[in-house]
Design an enzyme around this catalytic site. Structure first.
Site, PDB file in Angstrom:
ATOM      1  N   ASN A  89      -1.919   3.951  -5.393  1.00  0.00           N
ATOM      2  CA  ASN A  89      -0.372   3.321  -5.083  1.00  0.00           C
ATOM      3  C   ASN A  89       0.546   4.648  -4.830  1.00  0.00           C
ATOM      4  OD1 ASN A  89      -1.242   0.555  -5.551  1.00  0.00           O
ATOM      5  ND2 ASN A  89      -0.842   0.705  -7.600  1.00  0.00           N
ATOM      6  N   CYS A  98      -7.433  -2.514  -2.020  1.00  0.00           N
ATOM      7  CA  CYS A  98      -6.626  -2.732  -1.182  1.00  0.00           C
ATOM      8  C   CYS A  98      -7.096  -3.312   0.219  1.00  0.00           C
ATOM      9  CB  CYS A  98      -5.725  -1.617  -0.859  1.00  0.00           C
ATOM     10  SG  CYS A  98      -4.372  -1.879   0.484  1.00  0.00           S
ATOM     11  N   ASN A 183      -7.877  -7.312  -7.920  1.00  0.00           N
ATOM     12  CA  ASN A 183      -6.557  -6.743  -8.340  1.00  0.00           C
ATOM     13  C   ASN A 183      -5.644  -8.118  -8.612  1.00  0.00           C
ATOM     14  OD1 ASN A 183      -6.133  -7.228  -5.599  1.00  0.00           O
ATOM     15  ND2 ASN A 183      -5.087  -5.461  -5.184  1.00  0.00           N
ATOM     16  N   CYS A 249       0.214  -7.074   2.627  1.00  0.00           N
ATOM     17  CA  CYS A 249      -0.724  -6.506   1.503  1.00  0.00           C
ATOM     18  C   CYS A 249      -2.016  -7.871   1.829  1.00  0.00           C
ATOM     19  CB  CYS A 249      -0.063  -7.282   0.151  1.00  0.00           C
ATOM     20  SG  CYS A 249      -1.120  -6.790  -1.345  1.00  0.00           S
ATOM     21  N   THR A 251      -4.719  -8.054   0.018  1.00  0.00           N
ATOM     22  CA  THR A 251      -5.468  -8.764  -1.234  1.00  0.00           C
ATOM     23  C   THR A 251      -4.357  -9.867  -1.603  1.00  0.00           C
ATOM     24  OG1 THR A 251      -4.600  -7.131  -2.542  1.00  0.00           O
ATOM     25  CG2 THR A 251      -6.929  -7.018  -2.249  1.00  0.00           C
TER      26      THR A 251
END
Length: 317
Positions: A89, A98, A183, A249, A251
């Site tokens: 990150n 990601c 995640n 994003c 995911t």
């Protein structure tokens, strides 16, 4: 006095990098096939600093799987995963996966000459969330993100909500559903586009209970009608764990669709059974599909563009 970011960048003087993005979710990329480059937490943060560094939502290091312990573990499960996406990150913390980043990662591997990938062919990539298959398409790349699951399965199955979220721009706590795509994500449904625009995501949303590893938080507005010609449509903004608000994003888009489909299940079978969804994010549009899998668990496919936009070398002071 030398600033902290400048000090860290000085230590990386001469390091070659690229800059890429997938629907505005942007990354600094470093080519390190043999795993010889050490970039610590503070150095990652310096590289990703948008004012004193290169700027990015995260750092991706391209490394051969047999060169680092995490990659070696992946190889033992699937010998095709020659390359490992070492993703951090923007604050330097480790992230499991990601969805936008893995598309940009594959585009980077192709640009570096490490792999060739014809349209329709797929590449096996190692990540901290396991092996991912990435296929080249006419409009970018499609990633089999693997199976989804609820973070708090008992609560989610019973109520379709399991958390409460508060953030600036919302007057009261809002119910949410937490979904894992390798995640963690917590998804909040909003009433309309005005609510979505009014959110202040410069601060970390409050989530109770928070998933054990923290969480990304997605705020979603379903379209009206939700499903048109068999395709679902939602709009989304996201606050990413360890980054802040991002333009996209991958995911998170998958988790947002999982949650929306779960909520819509009570509105009739047509809503629940839509297998393809367009997710509008500030940086563009990604497509989420539900696909059957030999393992018997429903998988999620994410597709969208990826682009390398710049190259350079860290100068140092």
């Amino acid at each position: 006095m030398t600033s902290a970011p400048q000090h860290e960048l000085n230590q990386l003087a001469g390091l070659a990098f690229a800059k890429g993005h997938g629907t505005g979710n942007d990354f600094v990329l470093v080519d390190d096939p043999r795993g010889e480059i050490t970039i610590g937490v503070s150095a990652v943060a310096a590289l990703c600093d948008r004012h004193q560094g290169i700027g990015g939502d995260g750092l991706i290091r391209a490394v051969r799987s047999d060169s680092i312990p995490e990659g070696a573990a992946i190889l033992s499960a699937d010998e095709r995963a020659e390359w490992f996406m070492d993703y951090r990150n923007g604050d330097g913390s480790i992230a499991e996966m990601c969805g936008n980043g893995v598309r940009v990662f594959v585009d980077f591997l192709i640009a570096q000459g490490h792999v060739t990938l014809e349209h329709g062919d797929a590449l096996t990539i190692g990540t901290r969330a396991g092996v991912k298959q990435v296929a080249r398409t006419d409009n970018g790349y499609a990633v089999d993100m693997g199976p989804w699951e609820f973070v708090f399965p008992e609560a989610a199955q019973e109520k379709a909500i399991d958390s409460l979220v508060q953030t600036r721009g919302l007057d009261v706590n809002r119910p949410a559903l937490s979904v894992s795509m390798g995640n963690p994500h917590t998804v909040v449904a909003l009433a309309d586009d005005d609510e979505l625009k009014e959110l202040d995501l410069t601060h970390i949303p409050s989530v109770r209970p928070v998933p054990p590893q923290g969480t990304n938080v997605e705020f979603v507005v379903p379209s009206e009608p939700l499903v048109t010609d068999g395709v679902g449509n939602i709009s989304m903004r996201v606050h990413e764990r360890g980054v802040g608000e991002t333009q996209s994003c991958g995911t998170g888009a998958c988790a947002a669709v999982v949650a929306t489909r779960r909520w819509a299940a009570g509105d009739g079978p047509d809503q629940h059974q839509a297998d393809e969804w367009n997710v509008q994010v500030p940086g563009g549009t990604v497509v989420v599909k539900f696909i059957p899998s030999p393992d018997g668990r429903e998988h999620v496919e994410l597709s969208g563009p990826a682009q390398i936009v710049a190259r350079g070398v860290i100068a140092g002071a």
